[in-house]
Design a protein around this motif. Structure first.
Motif, short mmCIF file in Angstrom:
data_model
loop_
_atom_site.label_atom_id
_atom_site.label_comp_id
_atom_site.label_asym_id
_atom_site.label_seq_id
_atom_site.Cartn_x
_atom_site.Cartn_y
_atom_site.Cartn_z
N UNK A 77 -6.51 -2.18 1.61
CA UNK A 77 -7.07 -3.24 1.02
C UNK A 77 -5.97 -4.47 0.55
N UNK A 78 -4.63 -3.79 0.61
CA UNK A 78 -3.72 -4.68 0.20
C UNK A 78 -2.69 -4.53 1.17
N UNK A 79 -1.60 -5.49 1.35
CA UNK A 79 -0.55 -5.60 2.05
C UNK A 79 0.85 -5.46 1.14
N UNK A 80 1.79 -4.53 1.91
CA UNK A 80 3.27 -4.46 1.20
C UNK A 80 3.63 -5.79 0.45
N UNK A 81 3.98 -5.79 -0.80
CA UNK A 81 4.53 -6.80 -1.36
C UNK A 81 3.46 -7.52 -2.39
N UNK A 82 2.31 -6.97 -2.20
CA UNK A 82 1.08 -7.60 -3.00
C UNK A 82 0.97 -6.78 -4.38
N UNK A 83 0.65 -7.38 -5.34
CA UNK A 83 0.08 -6.89 -6.71
C UNK A 83 -1.14 -5.97 -6.57
N UNK A 84 -0.92 -4.93 -7.37
CA UNK A 84 -2.29 -3.97 -7.41
C UNK A 84 -2.39 -3.91 -8.99
N UNK A 85 -3.76 -3.48 -9.17
CA UNK A 85 -3.85 -2.98 -10.54
C UNK A 85 -4.63 -1.60 -10.56
N UNK A 86 -4.16 -0.97 -11.90
CA UNK A 86 -4.63 0.60 -11.60
C UNK A 86 -6.23 0.79 -11.60
N UNK A 87 -6.58 1.33 -10.96
CA UNK A 87 -8.06 1.72 -10.70
C UNK A 87 -8.79 0.88 -9.64
N UNK A 88 -8.15 -0.21 -9.35
CA UNK A 88 -8.78 -1.12 -8.19
C UNK A 88 -8.63 -0.29 -6.71
N UNK A 89 -9.76 -0.77 -6.03
CA UNK A 89 -9.95 -0.09 -4.77
C UNK A 89 -8.59 -0.32 -3.98
N UNK A 90 -7.89 0.62 -3.39
CA UNK A 90 -6.60 0.25 -2.57
C UNK A 90 -6.63 0.70 -1.09
N UNK A 91 -7.51 1.62 -0.70
CA UNK A 91 -7.69 2.20 0.51
C UNK A 91 -8.84 2.91 0.49
N UNK B 287 -4.35 15.41 -0.22
CA UNK B 287 -2.87 15.39 -0.71
C UNK B 287 -1.82 14.52 0.24
N UNK B 288 -2.48 14.02 1.49
CA UNK B 288 -1.53 13.36 2.04
C UNK B 288 -1.05 12.07 1.35
N UNK B 289 0.61 11.85 1.57
CA UNK B 289 0.95 10.79 1.00
C UNK B 289 0.77 9.41 1.75
N UNK B 290 0.00 8.35 1.30
CA UNK B 290 -0.28 7.29 2.13
C UNK B 290 0.66 5.98 1.87
#
Length: 412
Positions: free
Chosen positions: A25-39, A72-75
């Protein structure tokens, strides 16, 4: 000073659940906030969101959409500890454009990830404006069902849900010696269903099916009498509710059917957590679980069935809605089937109940010592068992009790 925080697939309580990375839901370089949906992770059962473990910048993506991942896979990783972070942009459906524009390719690409591949195909095929469509999915996302409902309202025929190919792509085809054809790649749900069914039928449980016939006259009368009052309480009274209630009575009569086979023992469950096979059009079959059915009356069963089936078809089931099943019911008759055998057991359970189509048939009954020809609403009902755990004796006792409850229905 900066630090990298790992983004990992959460540990899953559902044994054997298979995950595929569906969307970032985000691309590298974009800001993210804790607990927001990401994947978004797609399982054979539900779509699961992975939340950002910390606030920062999405530094790197290590897994791509379509790749298999395990608990456990690193995403990917988030970089934290920057002096200043820009505010995360608010993304709404009104600013999603399916067709890319030369000036906004990156932003548009990130926004598109909010939609499932099936939804993007339909949007592109029908040239839809998503801002005009109400989203019933989690956090207001537009689902495939939302688009079908929108097109139906506009009286537009829904185009076949096939992959949309770009001008540089060609559909995989069979050899030219055969008739022209197109292959539709299996999604994660279809692959998992195939593996699960093959494992159950061919490698795990020897299946045996017993077939009974049930006269549904009593529950037809009861439903006709009470469905209006149920509707006033916001609940649709379906025949499936009666079948679940009767299954509870039969499981109480033969507790060994509500069990799990182990090599050294048979595990009997105190709670009757009844899975309900629910078809998702061409997408496959899902089995939401009605928890502790033995504690619910008919209204409670009907209300929970309605919630589960609506959530299954809108894609809003929670993982907990699919866990802990001890017995499964397949009401395959709703699509016209008289008998389906064997209905493959939903491992690791030991039995599955099948309900065929309600159909008026001519039957013979003895009344006052004389044979009488009657017309009654009848249905074939089956119980498929794991013959390692159960024998015909338990299967037939269960079915005898199930039919008895259905044919002598008394309001509870």
């Amino acid at each position: 000073m900066t630090q990298l925080v790992d983004i990992r697939v959460p540990q899953d309580d559902q044994q054997g659940t298979h995950h595929v990375l569906a969307n970032w839901l985000k691309t590298p370089g974009e800001p993210v906030t804790a607990n927001m949906p990401l994947v978004d992770l797609e399982t054979d059962k539900v779509m699961v969101e992975v939340a950002a473990p910390a606030s920062g910048i999405l530094k790197e993506v290590l897994k791509k959409p379509g790749e298999d991942v395990e608990p456990g896979t690193l995403l990917g990783r988030i970089e934290i500890g920057l002096a200043e972070l820009p505010s995360a942009p608010v993304i709404t459906y009104s600013n999603i454009h399916v067709e890319p524009t030369p000036t906004n390719d990156r932003r548009e690409g990130a926004d598109k990830m909010l939609l499932s591949p099936a939804v993007r195909r339909l949007v592109k095929t029908h040239h839809l404006d998503l801002s005009a469509i109400h989203g019933s999915g989690r956090r207001g996302r537009v689902t495939k069902q939302d688009i079908h409902a929108y097109l139906k309202q506009r009286k537009v025929p829904v185009a076949e849900d096939l992959p949309v190919l770009s001008s540089t792509e060609t559909a995989p085809q069979t050899p030219t010696t055969g008739p022209p054809s197109t292959r539709i790649p299996h999604d994660a749900m279809r692959r998992r269903i195939a593996a699960h069914m093959t494992e159950s039928l061919l490698h795990t449980a020897p299946h045996v099916t017993t077939v009974f016939e049930a006269d549904l006259s009593a529950i037809v009368r009861h439903r006709n009498q009470y469905k209006a009052s149920f509707k006033q309480q916001g609940t649709k009274l379906t025949f499936s509710a009666y079948f679940v209630a009767a299954a509870v009575k039969a499981l109480e009569w033969v507790p060994r059917v509500n069990s799990r086979f182990h090599e050294d023992s048979l595990e009997l469950f105190a709670d009757m957590n009844i899975g309900i096979g629910t078809a998702l059009d061409d997408r496959g079959l899902i089995v939401p679980v009605l928890q502790r059915a033995q504690t619910r009356n008919l209204l409670g069963i009907a209300a929970e069935l309605q919630r589960l089936t609506e959530a299954a078809r809108s894609g809003t089931l929670e993982p907990a809605d699919l866990q802990g099943g001890t017995f499964t019911l397949s009401n395959h008759g709703v699509s016209g089937s008289l008998v389906a055998t064997p209905i493959i057991i939903n491992q690791p359970q030991t039995a599955i109940l099948g309900i065929g189509k309600l159909e008026k048939r001519v039957i013979v009954r003895e009344i006052d010592g004389n044979d009488s020809i009657l017309i009654r609403p009848m249905a074939y009902v089956t119980l498929t068992i794991d013959h390692r755990a159960l024998d015909a004796y338990q299967a037939n006792r269960f079915m005898t009790r199930f039919v008895e409850v259905i044919e002598n229905w008394n309001a509870e």
